[in-house]
Design an enzyme around this catalytic site. Structure first.
Site, PDB file in Angstrom:
ATOM      1  N   THR A  47     -14.968  10.169  33.977  1.00  0.00           N
ATOM      2  CA  THR A  47     -14.810  10.788  32.651  1.00  0.00           C
ATOM      3  C   THR A  47     -13.552  10.275  31.942  1.00  0.00           C
ATOM      4  O   THR A  47     -12.516  10.053  32.572  1.00  0.00           O
ATOM      5  CB  THR A  47     -14.716  12.318  32.820  1.00  0.00           C
ATOM      6  OG1 THR A  47     -15.853  12.744  33.559  1.00  0.00           O
ATOM      7  CG2 THR A  47     -14.661  13.036  31.493  1.00  0.00           C
ATOM      8  N   GLY A  88     -10.301  14.971  39.945  1.00  0.00           N
ATOM      9  CA  GLY A  88      -9.553  15.821  40.871  1.00  0.00           C
ATOM     10  C   GLY A  88      -8.741  14.977  41.830  1.00  0.00           C
ATOM     11  O   GLY A  88      -9.226  13.962  42.344  1.00  0.00           O
ATOM     12  N   GLU A 121     -20.094  17.323  36.904  1.00  0.00           N
ATOM     13  CA  GLU A 121     -21.262  16.639  37.490  1.00  0.00           C
ATOM     14  C   GLU A 121     -22.474  16.729  36.570  1.00  0.00           C
ATOM     15  O   GLU A 121     -23.610  16.800  37.040  1.00  0.00           O
ATOM     16  CB  GLU A 121     -21.609  17.218  38.864  1.00  0.00           C
ATOM     17  CG  GLU A 121     -20.610  16.890  39.931  1.00  0.00           C
ATOM     18  CD  GLU A 121     -20.398  15.402  40.135  1.00  0.00           C
ATOM     19  OE1 GLU A 121     -21.199  14.619  39.615  1.00  0.00           O
ATOM     20  OE2 GLU A 121     -19.403  15.043  40.783  1.00  0.00           O
TER      21      GLU A 121
END
Ligand SMILES: CCCCC/C=C/C(=O)SCCNC(=O)CCNC(=O)[C@H](O)C(C)(C)COP(=O)(O)OP(=O)(O)OC[C@H]1O[C@@H](n2cnc3c(N)ncnc32)[C@H](O)[C@@H]1OP(=O)(O)O
Ligand SMILES: Cc1cc2nc3c(=O)[nH]c(=O)nc-3n(C[C@H](O)[C@H](O)[C@H](O)COP(=O)(O)OP(=O)(O)OC[C@H]3O[C@@H](n4cnc5c(N)ncnc54)[C@H](O)[C@@H]3O)c2cc1C
Length: 648
Positions: free
Chosen positions: A139, A178, A421
């Site tokens: 992303t 993350g 996701e």
């Protein structure tokens, strides 16, 4: 032990251990799971301060320490089976999120599925031994959903046999991964591949971002933490800007697509194989929906069994709040959904492994169905569980708002599954794309198999359209309810396909026709997924031999199916008896409610909720917890208040 909760367990009609064994797969699997959980629970290294009383930095440091300890201890215990590692880690994590979460869930799986054997030889020892700590950087600030428009580039330089990576604009800065901010030293970066002057679309590259000795960012790499979020406090979701970062040619993941030393490009057998890690995680999220909802139901139902409030009959003692029909109507359909999603999660995991087995053998024929199923069920189950957790929290009244109830943490942790996701609406539209395609194939006389085989029937029943077929439902018979769901799905797929056709006949473009039909398309996907869930719940019942367990799960399955009809009654023919039947099912489930949540077998350490404690002693523990608040460390906290009082 609270006497109310003891009585609930005495009155249950089935053996909770039998049901727990069934959920685990066997008595031996339950024994082993509990053994692994107790390794963590009895380990002094995993006793930690309550994260609610810690700052964000302290939480991050504690999470890193915990993750490193897990690695050592798993090695020491010789636990290497993936399922056993998962049991160990989810017990150790409890309310902490894992600092190396993305390393396990996305970095390693991407290496397993998209590296060539030579690449695996190099990278797996580094990654499996935590020398290379990784994340998955797809992303960007400007795009999460529409990944074809991602702007990061990887341009091949044949003179040095390297790729040159760049984030050329602000909107192309990687954002969200993350563990990227502070933890990882490598990232799988998704970038537009350019070679010999031509763009070949998105490909995955292993990019070193920090020095493996000093952990300092490497030249050309700007990396950091994106700041506080709604939840996930201890996770360093990060940003990454790459400026002329050079990596060797071998760092492109080349199992499917390849760039030769001279720069020539070899196409993959399917250009969607780069998206494989996302399909894997979507499939696994279905099981996480079941876990989040079953935990929330355990807390809310146990607490409702020990909480007394108001009057049912004047002069009588206050009843347990679980005796209110309204409370049962809030909680029992969610309990039924938690069981349904547990079975759907197992099915999704099995299906993923079965179909990827075929893909590894070169058979890609089932990839579209796998993608559609994983995308749709991820969206369907996360939306239901997300709303359900909040219902559970509110069903606990004011105490549900306290962090010590455990419910706020479950909510803030779970809610991003609706976004990450693959944003849920977008995922439902992907499923719809598959369904409309199948509908058209069936109309052309092709025989469909798998979860969409019900669309074959529209061909057999032509010229009568499915929408005009009557729905006659025996509300006490699960098979009949499955048929009703099947018919609803067929009807809504037809409605969506006809809406598209109608728009196209107005001679607007395919894309505009799609956008103008998206409400119908999302409803069709939702109906399809709902049918799949009811069908799988019914199928599971046929495997159960214990009559008492079969009976209680049958009641839950009926409640799940009938409640779904009342929520979507416009799609089914109205059946006046359904509400009455639902009320009767609530009464039937009531004596088993606590036993049904006990069967999920969450021990107190993992549940981490004062309201959901096994012994039901909620008020004593709430008081103890409040005393530990940092604000209570001193009797007078703010001297400003003190000064105001003095002035008076
Ligand atoms: C505990 C875990 C922590 C997790 C932390 C979170 C991590 C992340 O969030 S990582 C980033 C996740 N990002 C996404 O999920 C992005 C979502 N977007 C997409 O997946 C795609 O861009 C898309 C599916 C929304 C659309 O892709 P696009 O290339 O624009 O494709 P089309 O809609 O034109 O469809 C083309 C064709 O491809 C099929 N397809 C799409 N995706 C897949 C797939 N993953 N696998 C197989 N096939 C796929 C699609 O169905 C179309 O098929 P046809 O109809 O036959 O043309
Ligand atoms: C906690 C968390 C962790 C994350 N971890 C990672 C990670 O590790 N790695 C990574 O790469 N990314 C990660 N992400 C990013 C995540 O994958 C994206 O946020 C997600 O894919 C959604 O994309 P977006 O944010 O661009 O939303 P958008 O696509 O901008 O969505 C906004 C709205 O637009 C609508 N919309 C968009 N497109 C369409 C369409 N075609 N049709 C109809 N409606 C549409 C959506 O339905 C939504 O309502 C994480 C995100 C979160 C919240």
């Amino acid at each position: 032990m609270n006497p109310d909760i003891c009585r609930e367990r005495e009155n249950a009609t089935f053996n909770t251990e039998t049901l727990t064994n069934m959920l685990d797969g066997s008595a031996e699997k339950t024994r082993r799971r509990r053994e692994i959980e107790s390794l963590v629970i009895n380990d002094p290294d995993f006793q930690h301060d309550d994260p609610n009383f810690m700052s964000r930095s302290e939480r991050y440091d504690a999470a890193v320490k915990k993750s490193s300890q897990m690695i050592m201890k798993l090695r020491d215990y010789g636990i290497s089976d993936p399922e056993e590692i998962y049991f160990y880690k989810r017990t150790a994590r409890r309310t902490f999120h894992e600092a190396f979460g993305l390393h396990y869930t996305m970095f390693l799986p991407t290496l397993y599925s998209q590296c060539t054997p030579e690449q695996q030889k190099k990278w797996l020892p580094l990654a499996e031994n935590f020398k290379a700590l990784g994340t998955y950087a797809q992303t960007e600030l400007g795009h999460g959903t529409h990944i074809r428009k991602l702007e990061t580039t990887a341009t091949y330089d044949p003179s040095t046999q390297e790729f040159v990576l760049n984030c050329p604009t602000v909107s192309s800065i990687k954002w969200w991964p993350g563990g990227l901010g502070k933890t990882s030293n490598h990232a799988i970066v998704l970038a537009q591949l350019y070679t010999l002057g031509k763009c070949h679309g998105l490909h995955a590259f292993i990019v070193p971002i920090r020095c493996m000795k000093t952990h300092q960012p490497l030249p050309g790499v700007t990396v950091g933490d994106i700041g506080p979020k709604f939840g996930f406090e201890e996770v360093d979701n990060g940003y990454l800007k790459l400026e002329n970062v050079r990596i060797p040619r071998e760092n492109m993941l080349m199992k499917y697509a390849q760039v030769e030393p001279d720069g020539s490009y070899l196409k993959p057998p399917s250009d969607k194989l780069t998206y494989g890690t996302m399909v894997f995680i979507r499939a696994m999220i279905v099981g996480e929906s079941a876990r989040a909802l079953s935990k929330s139901c355990t807390i809310a139902i146990r607490y409702s069994a020990v909480r007394h409030q108001s009057e049912l009959r004047p002069g009588e003692p206050e009843p347990q709040i679980l005796d209110y029909q309204a409370q049962q109507y809030k909680l029992f359909p969610l309990l039924a959904a938690a069981y349904a999603f547990t079975f759907v999660g197992q099915y999704m995991s099995d299906t993923y492994h079965r179909i990827t087995g075929h893909i590894n053998q070169g058979d890609f024929s089932q990839l579209p169905e796998l993608h559609a199923l994983a995308a749709g069920l991820k969206a369907f189950t996360t939306w239901t569980a997300n709303a359900g957790i909040e219902v559970c929290r509110m069903a606990c009244g004011g105490h549900g708002y306290l962090c010590c109830s455990g419910l706020p943490d479950i909510y803030v942790t779970f809610t991003p599954t609706c976004t990450y996701e693959g944003e849920n609406t977008v995922m439902m539209l992907q499923t719809a794309r598959f369904l409309v395609k199948c509908y058209r194939q069936a109309r052309e006389g092709q025989q469909l198999s798998g979860t969409v085989s019900y669309l074959n029937e529209q061909q057999r029943l032509q010229p009568q359209p499915v929408s005009s077929r009557p729905t006659v439902v025996n509300i006490n018979d699960l098979a009949s309810l499955v048929e009703a769901y099947k018919l609803r799905a067929a009807k809504l797929v037809e409605v969506a396909a006809k809406s598209l056709q109608g728009e196209l006949q107005r001679s607007i473009s395919q894309e505009d026709a799609w956008n103008n039909s998206s409400i119908e398309l999302v409803r069709a996907s939702d109906a399809h997924c709902h049918y799949v869930v009811v069908e799988l719940f019914a199928a599971k019942l046929s495997e159960i031999s214990d009559t008492a367990v079969h009976s209680v799960l049958n009641t839950l399955a009926l409640l799940y199916a009938l409640h779904g009809i009342t929520l979507n009654s416009g799609d089914f023919l109205q059946l006046s008896q359904i509400t009455q039947r639902i009320k009767a099912l609530l009464v039937e489930i009531r004596p088993n409610a606590v036993a049904l949540v006990d069967s999920f077998d969450y021990n107190d350490e993992m549940l981490n909720s004062v309201l959901g404690r096994y012994d039901g002693n909620v008020y004593e523990s709430m008081f103890e917890w409040a005393k530990r608040s940092p604000l209570n460390r001193t009797e007078v906290r703010s001297f400003i208040i003190f000064n105001i009082i003095q002035k008076k």
